[in-house]
Design a protein around this motif. Structure first.
Motif, PDB file in Angstrom:
ATOM      1  N   SER A   1      18.723 176.119  10.260  1.00  0.00           N
ATOM      2  CA  SER A   1      18.423 177.248  11.143  1.00  0.00           C
ATOM      3  C   SER A   1      19.503 178.287  10.904  1.00  0.00           C
ATOM      4  O   SER A   1      20.675 177.950  10.724  1.00  0.00           O
ATOM      5  N   VAL A   2      19.097 179.542  10.892  1.00  0.00           N
ATOM      6  CA  VAL A   2      20.043 180.619  10.627  1.00  0.00           C
ATOM      7  C   VAL A   2      19.634 181.833  11.462  1.00  0.00           C
ATOM      8  O   VAL A   2      18.451 182.050  11.723  1.00  0.00           O
ATOM      9  N   GLY A   3      20.636 182.585  11.915  1.00  0.00           N
ATOM     10  CA  GLY A   3      20.342 183.771  12.712  1.00  0.00           C
ATOM     11  C   GLY A   3      21.545 184.664  12.867  1.00  0.00           C
ATOM     12  O   GLY A   3      22.604 184.401  12.293  1.00  0.00           O
TER      13      GLY A   3
ATOM     14  N   CYS B   1       8.839 178.369   6.991  1.00  0.00           N
ATOM     15  CA  CYS B   1       9.867 179.039   7.775  1.00  0.00           C
ATOM     16  C   CYS B   1       9.218 179.521   9.062  1.00  0.00           C
ATOM     17  O   CYS B   1       8.120 180.070   9.043  1.00  0.00           O
ATOM     18  N   GLU B   2       9.896 179.306  10.202  1.00  0.00           N
ATOM     19  CA  GLU B   2       9.359 179.707  11.503  1.00  0.00           C
ATOM     20  C   GLU B   2      10.364 180.578  12.246  1.00  0.00           C
ATOM     21  O   GLU B   2      11.566 180.330  12.203  1.00  0.00           O
ATOM     22  N   TYR B   3       9.832 181.554  12.942  1.00  0.00           N
ATOM     23  CA  TYR B   3      10.637 182.371  13.826  1.00  0.00           C
ATOM     24  C   TYR B   3      11.004 181.538  15.047  1.00  0.00           C
ATOM     25  O   TYR B   3      10.172 180.837  15.616  1.00  0.00           O
ATOM     26  N   TYR B   4      12.269 181.581  15.475  1.00  0.00           N
ATOM     27  CA  TYR B   4      12.752 180.748  16.572  1.00  0.00           C
ATOM     28  C   TYR B   4      12.124 181.080  17.919  1.00  0.00           C
ATOM     29  O   TYR B   4      11.902 180.211  18.744  1.00  0.00           O
ATOM     30  N   GLY B   5      11.833 182.340  18.136  1.00  0.00           N
ATOM     31  CA  GLY B   5      11.326 182.749  19.441  1.00  0.00           C
ATOM     32  C   GLY B   5       9.883 182.360  19.691  1.00  0.00           C
ATOM     33  O   GLY B   5       9.487 182.137  20.824  1.00  0.00           O
ATOM     34  N   ASP B   6       9.074 182.261  18.615  1.00  0.00           N
ATOM     35  CA  ASP B   6       7.650 181.960  18.766  1.00  0.00           C
ATOM     36  C   ASP B   6       7.165 181.373  17.444  1.00  0.00           C
ATOM     37  O   ASP B   6       7.029 182.091  16.457  1.00  0.00           O
ATOM     38  N   SER B   7       6.876 180.077  17.418  1.00  0.00           N
ATOM     39  CA  SER B   7       6.510 179.414  16.167  1.00  0.00           C
ATOM     40  C   SER B   7       5.164 179.884  15.620  1.00  0.00           C
ATOM     41  O   SER B   7       4.779 179.522  14.517  1.00  0.00           O
TER      42      SER B   7
ATOM     43  N   GLN C   1      10.773 191.669  18.584  1.00  0.00           N
ATOM     44  CA  GLN C   1      11.253 190.361  19.033  1.00  0.00           C
ATOM     45  C   GLN C   1      12.746 190.461  19.327  1.00  0.00           C
ATOM     46  O   GLN C   1      13.457 191.263  18.730  1.00  0.00           O
ATOM     47  N   THR C   2      13.244 189.645  20.247  1.00  0.00           N
ATOM     48  CA  THR C   2      14.638 189.754  20.686  1.00  0.00           C
ATOM     49  C   THR C   2      15.536 188.662  20.130  1.00  0.00           C
ATOM     50  O   THR C   2      16.748 188.799  20.156  1.00  0.00           O
ATOM     51  N   ILE C   3      14.974 187.575  19.616  1.00  0.00           N
ATOM     52  CA  ILE C   3      15.780 186.493  19.046  1.00  0.00           C
ATOM     53  C   ILE C   3      15.836 186.691  17.542  1.00  0.00           C
ATOM     54  O   ILE C   3      14.805 186.738  16.875  1.00  0.00           O
ATOM     55  N   ASN C   4      17.028 186.823  16.998  1.00  0.00           N
ATOM     56  CA  ASN C   4      17.200 187.030  15.564  1.00  0.00           C
ATOM     57  C   ASN C   4      17.583 185.714  14.903  1.00  0.00           C
ATOM     58  O   ASN C   4      18.734 185.495  14.525  1.00  0.00           O
ATOM     59  N   ALA C   5      16.611 184.815  14.756  1.00  0.00           N
ATOM     60  CA  ALA C   5      16.877 183.516  14.142  1.00  0.00           C
ATOM     61  C   ALA C   5      15.585 182.913  13.611  1.00  0.00           C
ATOM     62  O   ALA C   5      14.505 183.167  14.134  1.00  0.00           O
ATOM     63  N   VAL C   6      15.722 182.108  12.554  1.00  0.00           N
ATOM     64  CA  VAL C   6      14.592 181.393  11.974  1.00  0.00           C
ATOM     65  C   VAL C   6      15.009 179.958  11.679  1.00  0.00           C
ATOM     66  O   VAL C   6      16.203 179.641  11.584  1.00  0.00           O
TER      67      VAL C   6
END
Length: 107
Positions: free
Chosen positions: A23-25, A71-77, A7-12
């Motif tokens: 939200s943090v990344g 907790c959800e990954y920002y790029g794909d819930s 995955q390319t987005i480093n945020a949750v």
């Protein structure tokens, strides 16, 4: 929460009772925390791919009892943790002390 592989987005995003509370990344090598994050909680980065949310002891009140967390990954819930209900302790109805023991009665 860990970032899914490839995955390319480093945020949750962290959710309490289905409402986002933080939200943090990672961005440009720095840990970034949402400006509007709920101040009752502390969030941070363990690494570029691992994130945390903590309820400080002074904020662990009956307000948190039975709250639902996710907790959800920002790029794909679709990448998310299961919902977890926070149980602090069982309610104490009555407590009676004797010289040799303490007897608890719960609801």
């Amino acid at each position: 929460m860990f970032i899914p592989p490839d995955q390319t987005i480093n945020a949750v995003a962290f959710y309490r009772n289905y409402a986002r509370c933080a939200s943090v990344g990672h961005l440009n090598g720095m840990c970034v925390i949402e400006k509007n994050a709920n101040l009752r909680y502390t969030s941070g980065c363990l690494s570029e791919f691992s994130y945390t949310l903590t309820i400080p002891a002074e904020n662990m009140t009956e307000f948190e009892q039975e709250s639902v967390w996710r907790c959800e990954y920002y790029g794909d819930s679709a990448f998310r943790s299961p919902d977890v209900t926070l149980t602090i302790a069982s309610k104490l109805h009555e407590c009676m002390a004797t010289p040799l023991s303490i007897i608890f009665f719960s609801l």
